[in-house]
Design a protein around this motif. Structure first.
Motif, mmCIF file in Angstrom:
data_model
loop_
_atom_site.group_PDB
_atom_site.id
_atom_site.type_symbol
_atom_site.label_atom_id
_atom_site.label_comp_id
_atom_site.label_asym_id
_atom_site.label_seq_id
_atom_site.Cartn_x
_atom_site.Cartn_y
_atom_site.Cartn_z
ATOM 1 N N PRO A 173 0.825 -1.218 0.000
ATOM 2 C CA PRO A 173 0.000 0.000 0.000
ATOM 3 C C PRO A 173 0.857 1.266 0.000
ATOM 4 N N LEU A 174 0.405 2.259 -0.730
ATOM 5 C CA LEU A 174 1.103 3.533 -0.840
ATOM 6 C C LEU A 174 0.818 4.389 0.398
ATOM 7 N N THR A 175 1.872 4.945 0.961
ATOM 8 C CA THR A 175 1.706 5.842 2.106
ATOM 9 C C THR A 175 1.147 7.177 1.637
ATOM 10 N N MET A 176 0.146 7.675 2.357
ATOM 11 C CA MET A 176 -0.487 8.943 2.006
ATOM 12 C C MET A 176 -0.303 9.917 3.164
ATOM 13 N N ARG A 177 0.262 11.085 2.862
ATOM 14 C CA ARG A 177 0.513 12.082 3.900
ATOM 15 C C ARG A 177 -0.268 13.353 3.587
ATOM 16 N N CYS A 178 -0.845 13.904 4.617
ATOM 17 C CA CYS A 178 -1.669 15.104 4.462
ATOM 18 C C CYS A 178 -0.850 16.331 4.826
ATOM 19 N N MET A 179 -0.808 17.319 3.943
ATOM 20 C CA MET A 179 -0.011 18.518 4.170
ATOM 21 C C MET A 179 -0.907 19.745 4.181
ATOM 22 N N GLU A 180 -0.416 20.776 4.852
ATOM 23 C CA GLU A 180 -1.188 22.006 4.998
ATOM 24 C C GLU A 180 -0.822 23.055 3.958
ATOM 25 N N THR A 181 0.256 22.840 3.194
ATOM 26 C CA THR A 181 0.726 23.855 2.240
ATOM 27 C C THR A 181 -0.119 23.838 0.975
ATOM 28 N N PHE A 182 0.004 24.894 0.188
ATOM 29 C CA PHE A 182 -0.707 25.000 -1.069
ATOM 30 C C PHE A 182 0.156 24.395 -2.181
ATOM 31 N N LEU A 183 0.300 23.089 -2.091
ATOM 32 C CA LEU A 183 1.077 22.336 -3.073
ATOM 33 C C LEU A 183 0.165 21.281 -3.665
ATOM 34 N N GLU A 184 0.192 21.118 -4.970
ATOM 35 C CA GLU A 184 -0.714 20.175 -5.620
ATOM 36 C C GLU A 184 -0.414 18.743 -5.184
ATOM 37 N N PRO A 185 -1.380 17.838 -5.307
ATOM 38 C CA PRO A 185 -1.134 16.431 -4.993
ATOM 39 C C PRO A 185 -0.025 15.883 -5.888
ATOM 40 N N GLY A 186 0.793 14.999 -5.325
ATOM 41 C CA GLY A 186 1.887 14.458 -6.120
ATOM 42 C C GLY A 186 2.588 13.305 -5.432
ATOM 43 N N ILE A 187 3.254 12.478 -6.234
ATOM 44 C CA ILE A 187 4.064 11.370 -5.729
ATOM 45 C C ILE A 187 5.476 11.907 -5.507
ATOM 46 N N THR A 273 -15.964 14.910 -15.395
ATOM 47 C CA THR A 273 -15.549 14.808 -13.992
ATOM 48 C C THR A 273 -14.049 14.945 -13.868
ATOM 49 N N TYR A 274 -13.335 14.276 -14.769
ATOM 50 C CA TYR A 274 -11.872 14.313 -14.698
ATOM 51 C C TYR A 274 -11.352 15.714 -15.023
ATOM 52 N N ALA A 275 -11.894 16.338 -16.058
ATOM 53 C CA ALA A 275 -11.442 17.683 -16.427
ATOM 54 C C ALA A 275 -11.729 18.674 -15.308
ATOM 55 N N GLU A 276 -12.880 18.537 -14.674
ATOM 56 C CA GLU A 276 -13.227 19.452 -13.582
ATOM 57 C C GLU A 276 -12.309 19.254 -12.385
ATOM 58 N N SER A 277 -11.903 18.012 -12.122
ATOM 59 C CA SER A 277 -10.994 17.765 -10.993
ATOM 60 C C SER A 277 -9.644 18.444 -11.229
ATOM 61 N N ILE A 278 -9.159 18.413 -12.466
ATOM 62 C CA ILE A 278 -7.885 19.072 -12.773
ATOM 63 C C ILE A 278 -8.023 20.584 -12.633
ATOM 64 N N LEU A 279 -9.148 21.139 -13.120
ATOM 65 C CA LEU A 279 -9.351 22.575 -13.021
ATOM 66 C C LEU A 279 -9.435 23.021 -11.573
ATOM 67 N N LYS A 280 -10.111 22.270 -10.720
ATOM 68 C CA LYS A 280 -10.201 22.641 -9.308
ATOM 69 C C LYS A 280 -8.841 22.571 -8.630
ATOM 70 N N THR A 281 -8.059 21.587 -9.009
ATOM 71 C CA THR A 281 -6.722 21.479 -8.431
ATOM 72 C C THR A 281 -5.888 22.696 -8.798
ATOM 73 N N CYS A 282 -5.986 23.102 -10.035
ATOM 74 C CA CYS A 282 -5.224 24.270 -10.486
ATOM 75 C C CYS A 282 -5.772 25.563 -9.884
ATOM 76 N N GLN A 283 -7.022 25.579 -9.563
ATOM 77 C CA GLN A 283 -7.636 26.797 -9.048
ATOM 78 C C GLN A 283 -7.124 27.146 -7.654
ATOM 79 N N PHE A 284 -6.808 26.113 -6.864
ATOM 80 C CA PHE A 284 -6.453 26.366 -5.475
ATOM 81 C C PHE A 284 -4.966 26.138 -5.148
ATOM 82 N N PHE A 285 -4.263 25.454 -6.033
ATOM 83 C CA PHE A 285 -2.883 25.107 -5.687
ATOM 84 C C PHE A 285 -1.950 25.435 -6.836
#
Length: 626
Positions: A173-187, A273-285
């Motif tokens: 299983p992949l470890t998932m860490r939650c961060m408080e900074t305005f950085l986009e999701p990433g590996i 749905t997928y396009a909107e998820s990318i746009l929201k990610t870019c909107q906030f981070f």
């Protein structure tokens, strides 16, 4: 001895590598254009091959092939003694540029052109260091964020991630860490990757949108995009000055994001749905500041959204197309290796540093302007002096780097004409007088080393040994039953011991006027005596015979090395009579040398080719007279 590579040499090698890599990248551009309507994954690996080419010079691949070639020849160390070279593979010849030791040149003055290679190297090092420091600073920043992030063990994020892992991955299983900074999701990471997830984005994405974003990241992980990005980061660090490297890097990011987009759509996610998820990610981070962190918002966002919404689903590509591209990539890298294997590099050895050799006490070098062919031989080696009169430099080189011989003080073996290569024309035309003295009586072997140092210091001679295939004569047994000729007999050790104890035989009395001179006494045990059309030995090994055949070309007519392959061990005596090399009148009692060897000694001399050590002149200068 490790050769010293000059800055100019390094720049020349770098220039060759740059134009080869640039041409390879242009070819990748053509291939990628032909694959315009195929999957982004195929185009991505085309660009990755172009990036990897910058790290692998063709010269390195050729060298790898050369040094792993089955067409190898054992290099026999050049030793003070008879010439004995054995082939253990098929002989080869190779003309190639070899890095030479850089030596100082007299009269050289520093100029702007002279300093240019060093200045360019310094500029490159500075740029590479700055780019590396910037990349490390960005890496440390992301690492600090990952260290401060809180591991997630529950919640809808973990539930969706684990559900995707059951269908998309088979690893742990992949470890998932939650961060408080305005950085986009990433590996982040390569060996132990973690998924960095910004807390604020969860409340802005629906479950379907979150699933699409997480699927995108898992596809990055499956493809190994972080490792590939790190390799290209190395390319950018080394070749920061090359615009094409940055352009290839942009293509890699574009195609890897498109490849993940295609996988997410192919998996069944709704396009909207997928396009909107990318746009929201870019909107906030903001976008990840480091190329080695595989995120969501990389590449041209507007074009990506258009492709997600309008582009038909593209198949991953047929098996034969993938196989064809894979084969093309393998051929591109294997071909130089095969070229090197079929054409092994020259086997070379550098000369000993002149400062480590003994030196003459005083040396006088003067040009000789007399006309004519010049003197013969390579100079006189007297007990306390070396004297060369009206000799060419090549003659002195042949004497300096020849073999002292193994049959006594007068059996030295100079290099043959074909065993010295390179150098300007004047080394065979201009003549010199050299008078060099030693502080005490010096044997010929040590005087040769002194002569080598004198040539390096006064003539600025720079050279190296190189194995080359040359014409030779092979001396071997002539009879199928390996029997010896009537004129060749073994000399027992006791016979030589008794002869040495008795001392040298007395000289014959002087001949009478008008009478033929009396015959010479037999040679001492452990020597070969030669005269016109005759070689006489007593207690001599076969390698001495091979050496003598080469050493007295005026008598034997042999103009190439003779390699002993008789396999005969021990000492022998013989009296070989043959027609002198200059004889034009047939004499049945004096056959040709080759015939005489076979009939009288049971040996044969055959023309062949074999790898021979050749002294290759890299540079040489005319000295100032003194």
């Amino acid at each position: 001895m490790i050769p010293v590579v000059s800055t100019a040499d390094l720049l020349a090698l770098a220039g060759d590598h740059l134009w080869q890599s640039t041409l390879f990248a242009v070819a990748a551009l053509v291939v990628a254009a032909l694959l315009k309507h195929h999957s982004a994954s195929l185009r991505y690996w085309v660009w990755f091959a172009a990036s990897a080419k910058f790290l692998v010079p063709f010269a390195t691949l050729v060298a790898i092939g050369g040094y792993t070639s089955w067409r190898s020849v054992e290099i026999v160390p050049y030793r003070e003694g008879p010439v004995l070279i054995e082939t253990v593979g098929q002989p080869f010849s190779q003309d190639a540029v070899t890095l030479r030791p850089a030596g100082p040149r007299r009269g050289a003055t520093p100029t702007m052109i002279g300093w240019l290679p060093t200045a360019l190297l310094a500029i490159w090092a500075l740029g590479a260091a700055l780019f590396l420091l910037r990349s490390l600073a960005q890496w440390n920043r992301i690492r600090a964020i990952a260290r401060d992030a809180v591991p997630l063990t529950g919640g809808r994020e973990i539930a969706i991630l684990r559900s995707l892992e059951r269908t998309l991955t088979r690893g742990k299983p992949l470890t998932m860490r939650c961060m408080e900074t305005f950085l986009e999701p990433g590996i982040f990471g390569i060996v132990r990757p973690v998924l960095l997830w910004p807390r604020a984005i969860s409340e802005r994405l629906t479950d379907e949108q979150m699933e699409a974003v997480l699927a995108h990241e898992i596809y990055h992980l499956r493809r190994g995009d972080n490792l590939a990005a790190l390799l290209h980061l190395v390319v950018q660090t080394v070749f920061w000055f090359h615009p094409l490297v940055w352009w290839v890097g942009a293509r890699l990011i574009t195609e890897r994001e498109r490849a993940c987009d295609e996988e997410v759509i192919r998996r069944g996610s709704e396009r909207e749905t997928y396009a909107e998820s990318i746009l929201k990610t870019c909107q906030f981070f903001v976008e990840s500041p480091l190329a080695c962190v595989s995120g969501v918002t990389g590449s041209d966002l507007k074009k990506r959204i258009e492709e997600i919404m309008t582009k038909e689903s593209i198949p991953t590509g047929s098996a034969w197309k993938k196989a064809l591209l894979t084969a093309a990539g393998i051929v591109a890298f294997v071909t130089p290796v095969a070229v090197g294997a079929l054409n092994p590099p020259p086997q070379t050895r550098e000369l000993a540093a002149s400062a480590t050799l003994p030196a003459f006490e005083e040396v006088s070098v003067r040009p000789n302007d007399t006309s004519g062919p010049g003197g013969r031989g390579g100079g006189q080696m007297q007990p306390g002096r070396y004297l060369a009169q009206n000799l060419t430099l090549k003659s002195m080189i042949r004497r300096a780097f020849g073999s002292p011989g193994s049959g006594g003080p007068n059996t030295s073996l100079d290099l043959l004409e074909q065993e010295v290569a390179g150098g300007p024309e004047w080394i065979t035309t201009d003549k010199w007088d050299v008078n060099a003295t030693t502080p005490q009586a010096t044997d010929p072997g040590r005087m040769r080393l002194m002569l080598q140092r004198m040539l390096a210091e006064r003539f600025r001679l720079r050279a190296h040994w190189e194995k080359r295939e040359l014409p030779v004569y092979v001396l071997s047994l002539a009879r199928a039953d390996a029997s010896l000729g009537a004129g060749l007999r073994r000399t027992p050790d006791d016979e030589c011991k008794a002869a040495q104890a008795a001392g040298p035989p007395p000289m014959p009395p002087a001949g009478q006027p008008g009478q033929p001179p009396p015959p010479m006494p037999p040679p001492n045990c452990g020597a070969i005596q030669f005269g016109p059309g005759q070689l006489t030995a007593r207690g001599a090994p076969m390698e001495w015979l091979a050496q003598t055949l080469t050493n007295v070309p005026v008598i034997t007519g042999i103009d190439r090395p003779v390699v002993d392959r008789t396999g005969l061990k021990g000492n022998f005596g013989f009296e070989l009579k043959f027609a002198p090399a200059t004889s034009t009148t047939p004499d049945p009692d004096r056959p040709h040398l080759i015939t005489a060897l076979q009939e009288q000694l049971g040996l044969k001399l055959e023309a062949s080719r074999a790898p021979i050590d050749v002294l290759v002149i890299d540079s040489v200068e005319k000295p100032s007279p003194n």
